[in-house]
Design a protein around this motif. Structure first.
Motif, mmCIF file in Angstrom:
data_model
loop_
_atom_site.group_PDB
_atom_site.id
_atom_site.type_symbol
_atom_site.label_atom_id
_atom_site.label_comp_id
_atom_site.label_asym_id
_atom_site.label_seq_id
_atom_site.Cartn_x
_atom_site.Cartn_y
_atom_site.Cartn_z
ATOM 1 N N HIS A 1 0.803 -1.287 -0.257
ATOM 2 C CA HIS A 1 0.104 0.013 0.017
ATOM 3 C C HIS A 1 0.916 1.094 0.008
ATOM 4 N N PHE B 1 -4.704 2.595 1.965
ATOM 5 C CA PHE B 1 -3.457 3.462 2.241
ATOM 6 C C PHE B 1 -3.559 4.176 3.533
ATOM 7 N N CYS B 2 -2.413 4.619 3.964
ATOM 8 C CA CYS B 2 -2.270 5.154 5.064
ATOM 9 C C CYS B 2 -1.746 6.937 5.006
ATOM 10 N N ASP C 1 0.085 9.276 6.644
ATOM 11 C CA ASP C 1 1.374 9.000 7.932
ATOM 12 C C ASP C 1 1.914 10.219 8.133
ATOM 13 N N ASP D 1 1.797 5.019 1.386
ATOM 14 C CA ASP D 1 1.658 5.766 2.616
ATOM 15 C C ASP D 1 1.658 7.493 2.107
ATOM 16 N N VAL E 1 -5.675 4.918 8.708
ATOM 17 C CA VAL E 1 -6.027 3.723 7.588
ATOM 18 C C VAL E 1 -6.933 4.522 6.721
ATOM 19 N N CYS F 1 -1.352 7.279 12.873
ATOM 20 C CA CYS F 1 -1.654 6.984 11.245
ATOM 21 C C CYS F 1 -3.150 6.844 11.082
ATOM 22 N N THR G 1 5.648 13.851 8.717
ATOM 23 C CA THR G 1 6.843 13.651 8.764
ATOM 24 C C THR G 1 7.485 14.741 9.999
ATOM 25 N N ARG H 1 2.618 10.769 3.178
ATOM 26 C CA ARG H 1 3.588 11.307 4.161
ATOM 27 C C ARG H 1 3.180 12.791 4.360
#
Length: 126
Positions: free
Chosen positions: A69, A123-124, A126, A71, A114, A112, A76, A73
């Motif tokens: 999957h 997908f995440c 994140d 992510d 989902v 996170c 971060t 982002r």
């Protein structure tokens, strides 16, 4: 050792144009496709730095959880409530595009969200 090669990530799907448009909007990419009824579509990074996402029409539907999957982002370097706020904001941006929120994973520090894209691929954020 050989040089690093470019790669693309390929998705099987029912409606390549719809899925490509979703991911292009999600990632700030550009959608490309042969026509509205075509069997393929893609989303590509306009700067050429990120991988191309390729979507191909297949007759069978998704029946199990994806083993790979993406992510997205956006948190971060952030932790705690600040990270959670950034993830929630991105989640809210993606919902009108057709994404679905599945669940929040949060332990007080790391988090996170989902989600699923327009065809149910996980997908995440994140």
């Amino acid at each position: 050792m050989s040089a690093v090669k470019q790669f693309q990530v390929t998705f099987d799907c029912a409606d390549p144009v719809r899925v490509a448009r979703f991911w292009a909007e999600t990632l700030g990419y550009q959608a490309e496709y042969d026509d509205e009824q075509g069997g393929w579509a893609a989303a590509k990074d306009p700067a050429g730095a990120g991988p191309r996402l390729y979507f191909q029409r297949v007759p069978e539907g998704k029946v199990v959880k994806n083993r790979v999957h993406l992510d997205v982002r956006v948190g971060t370097g952030l932790v705690g409530e600040e990270r959670l706020a950034a993830l929630e904001a991105e989640c809210e941006r993606l919902l009108p595009l057709g994404a679905e929120r599945v669940r929040l994973l949060y332990d007080g520090t790391d988090s996170c969200i989902v989600m699923q894209d327009v065809e149910g691929n996980e997908f995440c954020v994140d």
